[in-house]
Motif scaffolding. Structure first.
Motif: not given
Length: 262
Positions: A24-25, A27-36, A87-101
């Motif tokens: 969710n890059t 969006a404003n940082k205050t609206e990103q799960s990754a920020t918090f 740990i890998v934290l997947l934050c606000d990711v709508p979907r992944l392409n095949k390579e990433s998944s």
């Protein structure tokens, strides 16, 4: 008296390394799960990353028991070795392409821990159909510990009184560290108010550590291969709940990270 002694060996780690993949890059940082997530788990590292004048010795690496590296989900290919992260934290990711998944699936099967924090825009079809072949049974199994049903807004009126919103279920968790936290009473998690969340349908072998007062799961987890997948029903932003403003929010995040990593 000569045998009144005992010795034991305890495995320890010097630090927990976590990779945060931010979907969710824009969006404003205050609206990103990754920020918090970064703020709760590694505030010193976030301060250093945001400061253009920060010197390498301003924040001692050794003083940070949890160390976060945050990258855009599209830059996952720049990470050569995922297994260096506990740990890998997947934050606000709508979907992944095949390579990433495929990379994340392989990471989990080989012992990695995947923590998924979905936003309202999560692609339900992608996540529900994200599968992997179980090496033991050779059958296709779900990567997620549950199915996404629907995104529900419990209190449609944003000005609604907090009493009209969901909270934590009154019963405590069966997970030892969480049960201990609740029994001590040194937290404000029962002040949690949720206005929007994903309705989840756990698989039969999944564990539900925490539920909402509606009896819907708040957290669900299960094992995949040698690894583990944890999924929560709400993002780490203010538009769905007041979790990030609870004093116990960083405590909960640290305890989850420690539990997953160890």
């Amino acid at each position: 008296p000569d045998d009144n002694a005992a010795a034991s060996v305890v495995a320890v780690i010097s630090r927990i390394s976590i990779l945060v993949l931010n979907g969710n890059t824009f969006a404003n940082k205050t609206e990103q799960s990754a920020t918090f997530a970064h703020l709760a788990l590694d505030p010193q590292g976030l301060k250093q990353a945001d400061s253009a004048d920060a010197r390498d010795d301003d924040v001692s690496i050794e003083s940070r028991p949890i160390q976060i590296r945050t990258v855009d989900i599209n830059d996952l290919t720049s990470i050569e070795q995922l297994d260096e992260f506990a740990i890998v934290l997947l934050c606000d990711v709508p979907r992944l392409n095949k390579e990433s998944s495929d990379r994340l699936t392989s990471y989990v099967q080989n012992g990695g821990r995947l923590w998924i924090v979905p936003q309202e825009s999560a692609d339900r079809d992608f996540y529900n159909n994200w599968t992997v072949v179980d090496e033991a049974t050779k059958e296709s199994v779900s990567v997620l510990p549950c199915q996404f049903l629907e995104h529900s807004t419990f209190a449609s009126d944003t000005g609604a009184d907090d009493s009209a919103k969901l909270s934590l279920a009154s019963e405590t968790s069966s997970i030892p560290w969480m049960k201990e936290l609740f029994e001590r009473g040194e937290h404000d998690l029962f002040e949690l108010k949720v206005s929007a969340y994903w309705k989840l349908k756990p698989h039969g072998t999944s564990v539900i550590p925490l539920k909402l007062s509606s009896d819907d799961p708040l957290f669900v987890e299960h094992t995949v291969g040698k690894g583990q997948v944890l999924l929560q029903a709400i993002p780490l932003t203010a538009n769905s709940s007041n979790l990030i403003s609870r004093v116990s929010f960083p405590v909960l995040m640290h305890l989850w990270a420690q539990s997953l990593a160890t």
